[in-house]
Design an enzyme around this catalytic site. Structure first.
Site, short mmCIF file in Angstrom:
data_model
loop_
_atom_site.label_atom_id
_atom_site.label_comp_id
_atom_site.label_asym_id
_atom_site.label_seq_id
_atom_site.Cartn_x
_atom_site.Cartn_y
_atom_site.Cartn_z
N LYS A 100 1.14 31.15 52.26
CA LYS A 100 -0.07 31.69 51.61
C LYS A 100 0.11 31.93 50.13
CE LYS A 100 2.43 34.64 54.01
NZ LYS A 100 2.60 35.50 55.11
N GLU A 124 -3.83 25.96 57.83
CA GLU A 124 -4.45 26.86 58.81
C GLU A 124 -3.60 28.12 59.03
OE1 GLU A 124 -7.59 26.41 60.72
OE2 GLU A 124 -7.01 28.51 60.72
N GLY A 129 -2.20 33.99 60.83
CA GLY A 129 -1.18 33.52 61.79
C GLY A 129 -1.78 32.54 62.78
N ILE A 131 -4.52 32.76 64.46
CA ILE A 131 -6.00 32.78 64.60
C ILE A 131 -6.61 31.61 63.84
CG2 ILE A 131 -8.10 34.12 64.17
CD1 ILE A 131 -6.33 36.59 63.84
N GLY A 182 10.07 39.98 63.03
CA GLY A 182 9.77 38.77 62.26
C GLY A 182 8.35 38.76 61.70
N GLU A 185 7.28 40.10 55.39
CA GLU A 185 7.71 39.13 54.40
C GLU A 185 9.17 39.40 54.03
OE1 GLU A 185 5.51 36.59 53.18
OE2 GLU A 185 4.65 37.42 54.98
N LYS A 200 -4.30 36.20 51.02
CA LYS A 200 -5.11 35.64 52.12
C LYS A 200 -6.61 35.73 51.81
CE LYS A 200 -1.49 36.54 55.51
NZ LYS A 200 -0.88 37.57 56.34
N GLY A 298 4.16 36.43 63.22
CA GLY A 298 5.13 36.21 64.29
C GLY A 298 5.41 34.72 64.45
N1 HSE Z 1 3.91 39.30 56.62
C1 HSE Z 1 2.74 38.67 57.10
C2 HSE Z 1 1.96 39.68 57.93
C3 HSE Z 1 3.10 37.47 57.91
O1 HSE Z 1 2.54 40.70 58.30
O2 HSE Z 1 0.78 39.49 58.18
C4 HSE Z 1 1.94 36.61 58.33
O3 HSE Z 1 1.26 36.06 57.24
#
Ligand code: HSE
Length: 415
Positions: A100, A124, A129, A131, A182, A185, A200, A298
């Protein structure tokens, strides 16, 4: 067989390889072609991985191999991902990404390069994530004028807020857990300071309004100042506090675009989006409200979106998927000071609650006190009516001169 490569074997990259391997047959059936992974690029060694024959540390191996048609860039960060992506597109390979930061800062330029070389640049996985949101906005909802998009766009901060509220977990503990799972960032400041959500909402705004809205144009505030007192007042008011990324098209054609904690009413469709889940509300002029919900971060949810993009590129080899926006400048965005919305304010002062309330009524529009049991003595919490940000700031300064210590100020959303 169409050959692909994966750049970056971290959380998402390893998920992409796993999904491509595990769903090999169904993927081949749906794309009408098998997809092979010829290279995995990473500077680290993975001695226990079963894919030893695929690892390379040299980007040139991928760039110079004409057999490789599609590359998944899941390295994250702008450098060297930008340089690699540009070179791959220029050499006639399609690129898909979950990055992103790169799409939000260089999207217009990379989309233009992809167009010039008749290849695709798909992303996408960069928002929400697992969605689906980029395709729905660019295809299924394309007949609408999108009036507003508002979403919980960062899984890590939503996870932290949920753990703090439901399990009284400390901020640090909840963040460490999000990192272990996970979600966070590499530098979690990007999550908790709101920059990830800012990138985003920039991508969604650029896609919908057709001009690149760079992240530096987005007013961005994270969740580090949210206290349990505010959470309790929000509950007494009848709502919850969430980190919301929002873009609204105003009557003069400019965009009110922001990422900040907001109070949202309990009956809002976003109020019960908890844990690592994201929820994205799209207000279309024909559809009304459409809500997208699912895991926003994730390994496997994000990998699912990346692999679907690889499949789409394989189905469109030599053809373009229409996905585009032009370069943009700051004139598309309404200065934050001039935007208008109601706020929640919590203040304390030696003069006492009654005097604070009377002064607040003088300074702010349509003051309504929030009463809750267990609140601190000499503390006042209230909501205002619609006010221009610059006027709210002036009123806060005057309130402080009067002797109020303004402890919190949070936007109230209309969602
Ligand atoms: N660090 C981001 C979050 C990962 O927690 O949404 C997914 O873009």
């Amino acid at each position: 067989m169409v050959q692909a490569a994966v750049m970056g074997y971290g959380v998402v990259g390893s998920g992409v390889v796993e999904v491509l391997m595990e769903h090999k047959e169904s993927i081949a059936r749906r794309t009408k072609d098998e997809i092979g992974i010829k290279y995995i690029l990473d500077i680290r060694d993975f001695p226990d991985s079963p894919f030893q024959d695929k690892f390379t540390k040299s980007f040139e191996d991928i760039l110079n191999d004409d057999e490789v048609k599609v590359v998944a860039e899941v390295m994250g960060g702008v450098h060297p991902a930008y340089d690699f992506t540009r070179k791959l597109l220029e050499s006639g390979k399609s690129v898909v990404t979950s990055n992103k930061e790169l799409v939000a800062t260089k999207g217009a330029e990379l989309l233009k390069i992809a167009k010039e070389h008749n290849v695709n640049y798909l992303f996408e996985a960069s928002v929400g994530g697992g969605i689906p949101i980029i395709r729905p906005l660019s295809q299924c909802l394309a007949a609408n004028e999108v009036i507003e998009i508002a979403g919980i766009l960062n899984g890590t901060t939503n996870f932290i807020l949920t753990k703090m509220i439901r399990e009284s977990m400390s901020f640090e503990e909840a963040l460490a857990m999000a990192q272990r799972l996970g979600y966070a960032e590499r530098n979690p400041a990007a999550d908790i300071e709101g920059h990830d959500a800012g990138r985003k909402i920039s991508i969604l705004a650029s896609l919908v309004y057709g001009k690149h809205v760079y992240p530096q144009y987005v007013h961005t505030q994270g969740i580090t100042k949210i206290s349990l007192e505010d959470v309790n007042y929000a509950s007494a008011w009848g709502g919850v506090i969430k980190l919301i990324g929002q873009v609204k098209k105003l009557e003069d054609g400019t965009l009110d675009i922001t990422v900040e904690p907001m109070l949202i009413a309990k009956d809002s469709q976003l109020a019960n989006v908890d844990d690592v889940f994201n929820g994205i509300l799209v207000r279309g002029d024909s559809t009304g409200d459409v809500v997208f919900y699912g895991k926003g971060a994730g390994k496997l949810p994000t990998a699912s979106a990346v692999v679907a993009d690889i499949m789409d590129c394989v189905k469109h080899l030599g053809k373009r998927k229409y996905l585009d926006w032009a370069d943009g400048d700051e004139s598309i965005v309404k200065p934050y000071d001039e935007t208008v919305f109601p706020v929640y304010i919590r203040a304390a002062g030696k003069k006492g609650k009654k005097a604070l309330y009377e002064k607040a009524c003088e300074l702010f529009a349509d003051v309504k006190e929030i009463v809750r049991s267990g609140s601190a003595e000499n503390e006042l919490a209230f909501t205002t009516g619609d006010m221009k940000v610059a006027d709210t700031e002036k009123a806060v300064a005057a309130f402080e001169s009067f002797g109020a210590d303004v402890l919190s100020k949070i936007r109230i959303a209309d969602l």
